[in-house]
Scaffold this active site. Structure first.
Site, mmCIF file in Angstrom:
data_model
loop_
_atom_site.group_PDB
_atom_site.id
_atom_site.type_symbol
_atom_site.label_atom_id
_atom_site.label_comp_id
_atom_site.label_asym_id
_atom_site.label_seq_id
_atom_site.Cartn_x
_atom_site.Cartn_y
_atom_site.Cartn_z
ATOM 1 C CD GLU A 1 -3.156 7.435 5.310
ATOM 2 O OE1 GLU A 1 -4.169 6.801 5.662
ATOM 3 O OE2 GLU A 1 -2.004 7.147 5.663
ATOM 4 C CD GLU B 1 -2.666 1.244 2.597
ATOM 5 O OE1 GLU B 1 -3.100 0.144 2.991
ATOM 6 O OE2 GLU B 1 -2.928 2.333 3.162
#
Length: 365
Positions: free
Chosen positions: A258, A253
Site C-alpha cells: 500500500e 486481509e
C-alpha cells in the site's frame, strides 16, 4: 520296620518326581525368556547403532542445497532393527521397511528441515535426527503478464464497481470502463481521474480474482509503478476466500503493498484480522525512493509459519503465522487505487489524473 522302609521309599520317589518337574519348569522359563524370542512374553532386543544420512539431489558447489528438484535420498541403518519410521520435517511421516528412502519436498525456496528416524524391533526403538537445507525451484501456478492490449482477461479478473466510500470514506467511483482500466504496451493501467461520475468526483478501478482464482500459501510477486498525487491510495492485496460467510476482518486481509501519495515513497506491508484491524492493524513500512517514478517488485512469501514481505527482494517485514489465525485458508487477489478517505487523506485540489501501472503478477507454489 517293614512299614517304615516302605514309607521312606515312597517319600524318596515323590521327591524325585517333584525335582524333575521343577527342572522341566525352570528350563521352560529360561527358553521363553531368551533374547530375540518371538513367543508370548519374550524380551526383544532394542535396536542400537542407528546411523542416518541424507543426500540432497543435484548438490554442487554452485547449488549447495540441491538443483531445485527438492528430492532427497535418505539412508539409515541400525543393529537389530526390523522396521523404521521417518518424520520428514514438513508434516509427513512414513513407515519404512528398509533403510533406503527417497522423498521430494515441495515447499518452494530454500527451507531448513529437521528429519527424525526411529528404528524399531517390536515395540522397542531408538531415534536420531539430522537437519538438511533443501532448495525447491518455484513453479508458477497462476499468472497474468498483461501482454494482450485491451480489457483485462475476464477469465482471470472481475470488478468491484460503484461508489459509496467503500467503508473508508473514499472519494472514487470504481468502474470497468476503458477510461479507468486497460492493458497497453504489456502493462495493466488503473487510471485515477478527477471527473463527475454517478455522484462522485473521481473515478478509478478495482480488479479482483474472487470466484476465478484463489490459493493457499506460496509466493506472490508483482512488478508495479505507483501513481502519484496527494490522496492517491494504490494497493496490491488479498482477502480470505470465505469473506461471504466470515465478514472482515475475521476472514483476514494481507496487504502486500500500500502507498499513499501524502506519505510519498513509504511502502506499507500490513495484515488485518480480528483484534488487529483499521488503525490497530499489524503494519510495517519501508522507504522506496522511486516508488512513483520506477517499477519495483513487490512480493510476499506466505507459509503456515510465517508471512514475509519484500520489495526488490529486500525483506522488510516478517509476520509469525499460527493455526489460530485466518491466514491458513484460500485467499484471492485485488488490485485497486482509491483516492482520499480515512487512509488516503486529503486530496490535492490540483489533482487531475494519475496511473497505477502493473507489469505482471505471478503466483508460485
Amino acid at each position: 520296620m517293614i512299614q517304615n522302609t516302605n514309607v521312606t521309599k515312597l517319600n524318596t520317589w515323590r521327591t524325585t518326581i517333584l525335582l524333575s518337574s521343577l527342572i522341566v519348569f525352570a528350563f521352560g522359563l529360561i527358553s521363553c525368556s531368551s533374547d530375540g524370542g518371538s513367543g508370548g512374553g519374550s524380551t526383544v532386543t532394542t535396536p542400537s547403532n542407528l546411523v542416518l544420512t541424507a543426500q540432497v539431489f543435484g548438490t554442487s558447489t554452485q547449488n549447495p542445497n540441491g538443483d531445485g528438484s527438492g528430492t532427497v535420498n535418505f539412508n539409515f541403518n541400525a543393529t537389530n532393527a526390523t522396521s523404521y519410521k521417518i518424520a520428514l520435517g514438513d508434516g509427513v511421516t512414513q513407515d519404512v521397511s528398509s533403510g533406503v528412502y527417497s522423498y521430494t519436498y515441495t515447499t518452494s525456496g530454500t527451507t531448513n528441515f529437521k528429519v527424525f528416524v526411529s528404528a524399531y524391533n517390536g515395540a522397542n526403538f531408538i531415534s536420531t535426527s539430522i537437519t538438511i537445507n533443501v532448495y525447491v525451484a518455484p513453479t508458477t501456478v497462476w499468472s497474468d503478464e498483461f501482454n494482450i492490449d485491451g480489457a483485462p482477461n475476464n477469465s482471470k479478473w472481475g470488478y468491484d464497481v460503484g461508489g459509496g466510500g467503500w467503508g473508508n470514506n473514499e472519494a472514487q467511483n470504481y468502474t470497468n470502463r476503458a477510461d479507468n482500466v486497460i492493458i497497453q504496451g504489456g502493462v495493466l493501467k488503473i487510471i485515477i481521474k478527477k471527473e463527475n461520475y454517478q455522484g462522485s468526483n473521481y473515478t478509478s478501478a478495482r480488479l479482483l480474482t474472487k470466484g476465478k482464482f484463489s490459493f493457499k500459501y506460496g509466493k506472490v510477486e508483482m512488478r508495479a509503478k505507483l501513481p502519484s498525487g496527494g490522496g492517491t491510495w494504490p494497493a496490491l492485496w488479498m482477502l480470505g476466500d470465505n469473506i461471504s460467510t466470515t465478514p472482515w476482518p475475521a476472514c483476514g486481509e494481507i496487504d502486500m503493498m500500500e502507498h499513499v501519495g501524502n506519505q510519498l515513497n513509504k511502502i506499507f506491508g500490513t495484515l488485518h484480522y480480528t483484534g488487529h484491524s483499521g488503525g490497530n492493524a499489524d503494519s510495517t513500512t519501508l522507504t522506496v525512493s522511486t516508488a512513483t517514478t520506477d517499477f519495483h517488485i513487490y512480493s510476499i512469501d506466505w507459509r503456515a509459519d510465517a508471512i514475509k514481505f519484500y520489495v526488490d527482494n529486500q525483506l522488510f517485514k516478517t509476520f509469525v503465522n499460527t493455526s489460530s489465525l485466518p491466514f491458513n485458508q484460500n485467499f484471492f487477489l485485488i488490485f485497486n487505487c482509491a483516492i482520499g478517505g480515512d487512509f488516503g487523506g486529503a486530496i490535492d485540489p490540483n489533482f487531475a489524473s494519475s496511473t497505477f501501472e502493473i507489469d505482471y503478477v505471478r503466483v508460485y507454489n
